[in-house]
Design an enzyme around this catalytic site. Sequence first.
Site, short mmCIF file in Angstrom:
data_model
loop_
_atom_site.label_atom_id
_atom_site.label_comp_id
_atom_site.label_asym_id
_atom_site.label_seq_id
_atom_site.Cartn_x
_atom_site.Cartn_y
_atom_site.Cartn_z
CE LYS A 1 35.92 -23.38 -38.34
NZ LYS A 1 37.38 -23.40 -38.57
NE ARG B 1 31.57 -17.09 -16.77
CZ ARG B 1 31.29 -15.93 -16.19
NH1 ARG B 1 30.63 -15.00 -16.87
NH2 ARG B 1 31.62 -15.69 -14.93
CG HIS C 1 31.28 -18.03 -10.82
ND1 HIS C 1 32.65 -18.01 -10.95
CD2 HIS C 1 30.84 -16.89 -11.43
CE1 HIS C 1 33.01 -16.91 -11.61
NE2 HIS C 1 31.94 -16.22 -11.91
NE ARG D 1 30.59 -8.35 -12.73
CZ ARG D 1 29.88 -7.51 -13.46
NH1 ARG D 1 30.01 -6.23 -13.31
NH2 ARG D 1 28.99 -7.95 -14.34
CB THR D 2 34.66 -13.90 -14.37
OG1 THR D 2 33.59 -13.79 -13.45
CG2 THR D 2 35.48 -15.13 -14.04
#
Length: 304
Positions: free
Chosen positions: A82, A103, A131, A52-53
């Site tokens: 890396k 995120r 959030h 969703r986000t």
Amino acid sequence: MKHVISAQHFDRSELLALLQKAQTMLQVKEMGGADTLRGKIMAALFFEPSTRTRLSFESAMMRLGGNVISTENAREFSSAIKGETLEDTIRVVSGYADVIVLRHHEIGAGARAAHVSSVPVLSAGDGAGEHPTQALLDLFTIHQEIGRVEDLTVTLIGDLLYGRTVHSLVYILSQFKGIRLICTAPAATSLPSDVLAYATARGVVVEQEPDLARALQSADVVYQTRVQKERFASSEEYEKNKAAYVIDQTAMTYLPPHAILMHPLPRAGEIAPVVDADPRAAYFRQSHYGVPVRMALLLRAFGQ
Ligand code: ASP
């Protein structure tokens, strides 16, 4: 710069202005979008899974005429594997895009990114921290469905410890008057003490109610959450807490007719699918409100 890092950074008047802006964006979206952000690029940098986000941010940017570059599973598919630091990745990506949606699995990652970025950073979740953009769309959902964001009893259920959407929602609701929170969670996943202290210091009444029927009976809004499997120290700990509170048809009989049932989604068994047909089940409508709210946030990032 108009970063979005913590829900604590929004005061009441800014929240009300955002609700209004999102309302306008809902109409813009329904009329086919706008060209306001033409030529602008949004980078979606996701180190943790998202449906969703990420997609609603991308959709929001495109509805405003902007472009999107994106990496999902950046933990594996970006140079993080890396050994590149988050700070270096952000320094680089902020040269490629005009706004970054991030995120990350570590608490505080959004703030670290904002510190080195030359463009606005919108946090799309930092581990078990916060959030903020989800909480803004949750507030918008309450406003749309109940018609007010004050004088509300909100029942929070499930994983209040690791559920980052809950933390941000509590911060945002704390800006409004007449808020009563009922917490219904196993002791192992109860609301963190700093979040609780923030709310009570701002006049929010917080009650603990382990009995699900009683917790539902007086609610205007029920906010059910997924037990955050990925945050537990062991799978035994998760198994012990996962199915503590399930909302099924019987549970819905306790919910007042005017109340709504919300969930940030994804659900993992804590709301029975049979509940979806109930008009009080607002979670899919809630997920759709992500687009206008994120359109409003993108405009804000560009000073509009
Ligand atoms: N989608 C929300 C989040 O990213 C809720 C969840 O995952 O349970 O925090």
